[in-house]
Design an enzyme around this catalytic site. Sequence first.
Site, PDB file in Angstrom:
ATOM      1  N   ASP A 247       0.850  -1.190   0.000  1.00 51.75           N
ATOM      2  CA  ASP A 247       0.000   0.000   0.000  1.00 51.75           C
ATOM      3  C   ASP A 247       0.886   1.242   0.000  1.00 51.75           C
ATOM      4  O   ASP A 247       2.050   1.190   0.415  1.00 51.75           O
ATOM      5  CB  ASP A 247      -0.863   0.049   1.270  1.00 51.75           C
ATOM      6  CG  ASP A 247      -2.010  -0.955   1.245  1.00 51.75           C
ATOM      7  OD1 ASP A 247      -2.339  -1.471   0.176  1.00 51.75           O
ATOM      8  OD2 ASP A 247      -2.568  -1.217   2.336  1.00 51.75           O
TER       9      ASP A 247
ATOM     10  N   ARG B 253      -1.624  -0.344  -8.601  1.00 55.28           N
ATOM     11  CA  ARG B 253      -2.997  -0.001  -8.197  1.00 55.28           C
ATOM     12  C   ARG B 253      -3.069   1.532  -8.211  1.00 55.28           C
ATOM     13  O   ARG B 253      -2.252   2.189  -7.579  1.00 55.28           O
ATOM     14  CB  ARG B 253      -3.297  -0.492  -6.781  1.00 55.28           C
ATOM     15  CG  ARG B 253      -4.637   0.041  -6.240  1.00 55.28           C
ATOM     16  CD  ARG B 253      -4.721  -0.036  -4.729  1.00 55.28           C
ATOM     17  NE  ARG B 253      -4.719  -1.394  -4.227  1.00 55.28           N
ATOM     18  CZ  ARG B 253      -4.275  -1.727  -3.004  1.00 55.28           C
ATOM     19  NH1 ARG B 253      -3.797  -0.805  -2.198  1.00 55.28           N
ATOM     20  NH2 ARG B 253      -4.305  -2.977  -2.620  1.00 55.28           N
TER      21      ARG B 253
HETATM   22  C1  LIG Z   1      -8.825  -1.063  -3.181  1.00 59.05           C
HETATM   23  C2  LIG Z   1      -8.364   0.254  -2.674  1.00 59.05           C
HETATM   24  C3  LIG Z   1      -7.089   0.372  -2.153  1.00 59.05           C
HETATM   25  C4  LIG Z   1      -6.624   1.610  -1.714  1.00 59.05           C
HETATM   26  N1  LIG Z   1      -5.327   1.742  -1.314  1.00 59.05           N
HETATM   27  C5  LIG Z   1      -4.858   2.963  -0.984  1.00 59.05           C
HETATM   28  C6  LIG Z   1      -3.476   3.160  -0.706  1.00 59.05           C
HETATM   29  O1  LIG Z   1      -2.662   2.244  -0.737  1.00 59.05           O
HETATM   30  N2  LIG Z   1      -3.067   4.421  -0.394  1.00 59.05           N
HETATM   31  C7  LIG Z   1      -3.944   5.476  -0.359  1.00 59.05           C
HETATM   32  O2  LIG Z   1      -3.517   6.602  -0.098  1.00 59.05           O
HETATM   33  N3  LIG Z   1      -5.260   5.297  -0.595  1.00 59.05           N
HETATM   34  C8  LIG Z   1      -5.726   4.079  -0.920  1.00 59.05           C
HETATM   35  N4  LIG Z   1      -7.064   3.925  -1.199  1.00 59.05           N
HETATM   36  C9  LIG Z   1      -8.028   5.007  -0.864  1.00 59.05           C
HETATM   37  C10 LIG Z   1      -8.180   6.012  -1.998  1.00 59.05           C
HETATM   38  O3  LIG Z   1      -6.990   6.750  -2.127  1.00 59.05           O
HETATM   39  C11 LIG Z   1      -9.352   6.974  -1.735  1.00 59.05           C
HETATM   40  O4  LIG Z   1      -9.144   7.673  -0.557  1.00 59.05           O
HETATM   41  C12 LIG Z   1     -10.708   6.280  -1.644  1.00 59.05           C
HETATM   42  O5  LIG Z   1     -10.795   5.197  -2.507  1.00 59.05           O
HETATM   43  C13 LIG Z   1     -11.850   7.254  -1.993  1.00 59.05           C
HETATM   44  O6  LIG Z   1     -11.682   7.734  -3.285  1.00 59.05           O
HETATM   45  P1  LIG Z   1     -12.613   7.333  -4.531  1.00 59.05           P
HETATM   46  O7  LIG Z   1     -11.686   7.036  -5.650  1.00 59.05           O
HETATM   47  O8  LIG Z   1     -13.560   6.272  -4.184  1.00 59.05           O
HETATM   48  O9  LIG Z   1     -13.324   8.677  -4.951  1.00 59.05           O
HETATM   49  P2  LIG Z   1     -14.191   9.735  -4.157  1.00 59.05           P
HETATM   50  O10 LIG Z   1     -14.376  10.843  -5.135  1.00 59.05           O
HETATM   51  O11 LIG Z   1     -13.598  10.048  -2.834  1.00 59.05           O
HETATM   52  O12 LIG Z   1     -15.545   8.985  -3.922  1.00 59.05           O
HETATM   53  C14 LIG Z   1     -16.427   8.644  -4.980  1.00 59.05           C
HETATM   54  C15 LIG Z   1     -17.696   8.070  -4.378  1.00 59.05           C
HETATM   55  O13 LIG Z   1     -17.400   6.829  -3.744  1.00 59.05           O
HETATM   56  C16 LIG Z   1     -18.139   6.683  -2.534  1.00 59.05           C
HETATM   57  N5  LIG Z   1     -17.190   6.621  -1.414  1.00 59.05           N
HETATM   58  C17 LIG Z   1     -15.853   6.825  -1.459  1.00 59.05           C
HETATM   59  N6  LIG Z   1     -15.298   6.624  -0.249  1.00 59.05           N
HETATM   60  C18 LIG Z   1     -16.318   6.297   0.587  1.00 59.05           C
HETATM   61  C19 LIG Z   1     -16.400   5.971   1.967  1.00 59.05           C
HETATM   62  N7  LIG Z   1     -15.314   5.941   2.738  1.00 59.05           N
HETATM   63  N8  LIG Z   1     -17.618   5.686   2.507  1.00 59.05           N
HETATM   64  C20 LIG Z   1     -18.726   5.700   1.722  1.00 59.05           C
HETATM   65  N9  LIG Z   1     -18.714   5.996   0.406  1.00 59.05           N
HETATM   66  C21 LIG Z   1     -17.527   6.298  -0.161  1.00 59.05           C
HETATM   67  C22 LIG Z   1     -19.025   7.875  -2.437  1.00 59.05           C
HETATM   68  O14 LIG Z   1     -20.249   7.529  -3.046  1.00 59.05           O
HETATM   69  C23 LIG Z   1     -18.294   8.915  -3.271  1.00 59.05           C
HETATM   70  O15 LIG Z   1     -19.157   9.893  -3.771  1.00 59.05           O
HETATM   71  C24 LIG Z   1      -7.518   2.725  -1.712  1.00 59.05           C
HETATM   72  C25 LIG Z   1      -8.793   2.596  -2.242  1.00 59.05           C
HETATM   73  C26 LIG Z   1      -9.224   1.399  -2.737  1.00 59.05           C
HETATM   74  C27 LIG Z   1     -10.582   1.321  -3.342  1.00 59.05           C
END
Ligand SMILES: Cc1cc2nc3c(=O)[nH]c(=O)nc-3n(C[C@H](O)[C@H](O)[C@H](O)COP(=O)(O)OP(=O)(O)OC[C@H]3O[C@@H](n4cnc5c(N)ncnc54)[C@H](O)[C@@H]3O)c2cc1C
Length: 325
Positions: free
Chosen positions: A142, A192
Amino acid sequence: MPTPGLPALAERGMRSTLLSLSRRRSLGRLATRIPVTRSMVRRFVSGETLEEALPALERIHEDGLATTVDVLGESVDSVEAATVAADRYLTLLGAIAERGLDPNVSLKLTQMGLDVDPAVCRANVERVFRRAAELGAFVRIDMEDHSKTDATLGLWRELRSVNPASGVVIQSALRRSAADVDRLIAERARIRLCKGAYKEPAAVAFQEKAEVDRAYVELMDRLLVEGTYPAVATHDPRIIRRAIALAEREGIGPERFEFQMLYGVRRDLQERLVADGWTVRVYVPFGREWYPYFMRRLAERPANVAFLLRSVLREGRGQGVDRSA
Ligand SMILES: Cc1cc2nc3c(=O)[nH]c(=O)nc-3n(C[C@H](O)[C@H](O)[C@H](O)COP(=O)(O)OP(=O)(O)OC[C@H]3O[C@@H](n4cnc5c(N)ncnc54)[C@H](O)[C@@H]3O)c2cc1C
């Protein structure tokens, strides 16, 4: 997407506050004692122990989704704690192999001792990589905040020969990511792509959500066409639609990339994508050290906080704080 009824500025302030609080260990200790927080946590965390997580993993597999498992923990402050964390991954890998579950795990370098002693961290990650290679398992490192990016990419480069089934994470929020992606594509790295979950300074990271989203789309388009089995890690329906449109236009089939989403987030979307024939991998965390992970999930969607506060207030009138835990 903004939270309905919450002005963008207030939402950004709340996000920033929650991310600052996520680093406060004393608050973490307190939070784990409040029963309602724990029940809300269960939305995002599959269990506190491996025994609790395994049935959740089995259910997800039965529904046709892939998984990557994360043993919660980060920023350990002793060699012993880092060794225990690595040992937990060895146990996890064994349990997954024994049950024929998806052999795929995700770990963090500060959990393996990066802040304590980089040599200890390297030795711990190497142990996990070695065991994973024996069992045919994939290990993703990660990505944490920007101060760890060089160390993370560097360690993966050093250890990828120990387990070629390994990969890294790129955050579109960081200004450096386009250059990192260039190099990683040339190295045929398994990437990723996520937006980035940490509070970062303007010198290194985009501060506006629109900029982060724009950068995401640019990096994603490149990775889908030129990358080595990239993972599109987002719950953003607009971006997912774009990925599918590009894949269909360029003839990029489901064997060339996967979607990844978090346990407890947009389950409906996860299932719809699988029904349409795409691969979706769910990031499934478990463990007692859920506080920083949970706070980052709250920060991503401040509406979650309102829900939590309502429940805490309700509970405050009822049970109060659980002092037995
Ligand atoms: C498989 C995976 C691995 C990840 N690994 C890392 C990593 O190694 N390092 C890192 O910095 N980040 C990591 N992340 C987190 C990522 O960086 C984001 O903070 C997170 O995924 C929210 O961003 P989004 O792309 O979903 O978009 P956003 O624009 O934040 O969200 C889009 C939509 O998704 C839904 N949503 C998003 N988050 C939530 C929530 N917490 N609760 C409810 N609904 C939500 C909502 O409907 C929102 O409107 C990971 C995410 C995923 C999916």
